[in-house]
Enzyme design. Structure first.
Site, mmCIF file in Angstrom:
data_model
loop_
_atom_site.group_PDB
_atom_site.id
_atom_site.type_symbol
_atom_site.label_atom_id
_atom_site.label_comp_id
_atom_site.label_asym_id
_atom_site.label_seq_id
_atom_site.Cartn_x
_atom_site.Cartn_y
_atom_site.Cartn_z
ATOM 1 N N ASP A 55 0.765 -1.172 0.020
ATOM 2 C CA ASP A 55 0.091 -0.015 0.013
ATOM 3 C C ASP A 55 0.958 1.311 0.015
ATOM 4 O O ASP A 55 0.519 2.080 -0.546
ATOM 5 C CB ASP A 55 -0.755 -0.099 1.198
ATOM 6 C CG ASP A 55 -1.566 -1.254 1.291
ATOM 7 O OD1 ASP A 55 -2.260 -1.664 0.204
ATOM 8 O OD2 ASP A 55 -1.464 -2.139 2.347
ATOM 9 N N HIS A 58 -4.732 -3.414 6.023
ATOM 10 C CA HIS A 58 -4.567 -3.606 4.655
ATOM 11 C C HIS A 58 -5.891 -4.075 4.002
ATOM 12 O O HIS A 58 -6.311 -5.267 3.792
ATOM 13 C CB HIS A 58 -3.547 -4.592 4.366
ATOM 14 C CG HIS A 58 -3.483 -5.184 2.997
ATOM 15 N ND1 HIS A 58 -3.181 -4.529 1.844
ATOM 16 C CD2 HIS A 58 -3.994 -6.291 2.504
ATOM 17 C CE1 HIS A 58 -3.004 -5.058 0.771
ATOM 18 N NE2 HIS A 58 -3.675 -6.162 0.899
#
Ligand code: NAD
Ligand code: LMR
Length: 327
Positions: free
Chosen positions: A160, A188
């Site tokens: 990410d 996440h």
């Protein structure tokens, strides 16, 4: 004198992430070009023939740093004396499976693997959980390994972070490696909060350069949050090479240091930023000599607080969903 090999346990060895990851580890990308490795590969019994095929290919690369390979369907064998454990293998969501069923199925895997790490791995083992839901799986493994330091358990938010950095580089026209002080907070999952407020390039504020709050809030944040789903939509499969690359970056920086640069890791909270202790949450960290330190003292404005609380709420819900597995 040549270094002694490090033992790197990797689960889900027959899967698509490992088809990239194992070759990068054996090439020295994760632990350094002078660090021999022994790969200790775990998968479920029906996948072992495929793992054998991957190992044949590893042999055919003649990697100078690959000092040995162990294959097993038993976590007690695969985690024996492991210095690093990358837990990639997880139960994918199948048709008709609810989120809570997925949590339950993976909870069962990560309690067993946490216990096996507790009983057999090096006392300094560095654990990275990639398999989804990564934060909660890492939390379960940590809670199932009471004899290991809790800070040895981490979840992968590096993909990410890398996605966020790449979007900023494209928007500003600057080189991606010049980006500093970028953070992805939380889970996440699409609720994660990529935060550009402190980010700089060449000492200049990224927000100042972009100067478009609507882009940051309405385009950048959702693009990063939904990137995994966009890749599944486009490829028909979830991200693999980029996920492997992020796992390499995460462990590389943890062990070899980030040279003062902020990177994002999912780590158990110490109560930082109002995140309850032990919650496995994406934080900005710096790393040095095999340890990470959460960047402290950042100002959290109202918008950020609401984003950080929303991703926390999702993690709390996941935690409640697996509490019964932890006894
Ligand atoms: P895949 O289905 O190709 O491979 C998964 C492998 O895990 C299979 O070989 C399977 O047999 C194995 N496995 C299943 N249960 C196991 C167990 N109990 N022990 C050991 N191995 C087991 O999946 P993939 O594409 O390699 O992805 C793996 C996981 O990583 C998925 O959960 C995916 O959602 C997740 N993922 C996470 C991120 C992240 O940024 N955190 C990014 C991409 C993918
Ligand atoms: C990703 O971010 O690419 C993956 O976590 C997506 C997924 O659901 O496997």
């Amino acid at each position: 004198m040549a270094k002694a090999p490090m033992r790197v346990a990797v689960t889900g060895a027959a899967g698509q992430i490992c088809y990239s990851l194992l070759f990068r580890i054996a090439n020295g990308d994760m632990l350094g070009k002078d660090q021999p490795v022994i790969l200790q590969l775990l998968d479920i019994t029906p996948a072992l023939p495929a793992v054998n095929g991957v190992v044949m290919e590893l042999e055919d690369c003649a990697f100078p740093l690959l000092a040995g390979v162990v294959i097993s369907d038993d976590p007690n064998v695969a985690f024996k004396d492991a210095d690093v454990a990358v837990l990639v293998g997880a139960r994918p969501r199948s048709k008709g499976m609810e989120r809570k069923d997925l949590l339950e199925a993976n909870g069962a895997i990560f309690t067993v693997q946490g216990k096996a790490l507790n009983d057999h791995a090096s006392r300094n083992v560095k654990v990275l959980v990639v398999g989804n839901p990564a934060n909660t799986n890492a939390y379960i493994a940590m809670k199932s390994a009471p004899d290991l330091p809790r800070e040895n358990f981490t979840a992968m938010l590096r993909l990410d972070y890398n996605r966020a950095a790449s979007q900023i580089a494209a928007k500003t026209g600057k080189a991606v490696d010049g980006i500093e002080k970028l953070t992805v907070w939380g889970n996440h999952s699409p609720t994660m909060y990529p935060d550009t407020r402190f980010a700089t390039i060449g000492g200049e504020s990224v927000d100042g350069m972009i100067n478009d709050q609507a882009w940051t809030r309405d385009t950048f944040i959702p693009t990063v949050g939904k990137r995994g789903a966009a890749i599944i939509e486009a490829r028909g499969l979830s991200s693999a090479a980029s996920a492997a690359n992020a796992a390499i970056d995460h462990i590389h920086d943890w062990i070899l240091g980030s040279n003062g640069k902020w990177v994002t890791m999912g780590v158990p909270s110490n109560g930082d930023y109002g995140i309850p202790a032990d919650t496995m949450y994406g934080f900005p960290v710096t790393t040095e000599n095999g340890t990470y330190t959460i960047v402290e003292g950042l100002e959290i404005d109202e918008f950020s607080r609401s984003k950080m609380d929303a991703t926390l709420a999702e993690l709390e819900e996941e935690k409640a969903g697996i509490a019964h597995l932890l006894g």
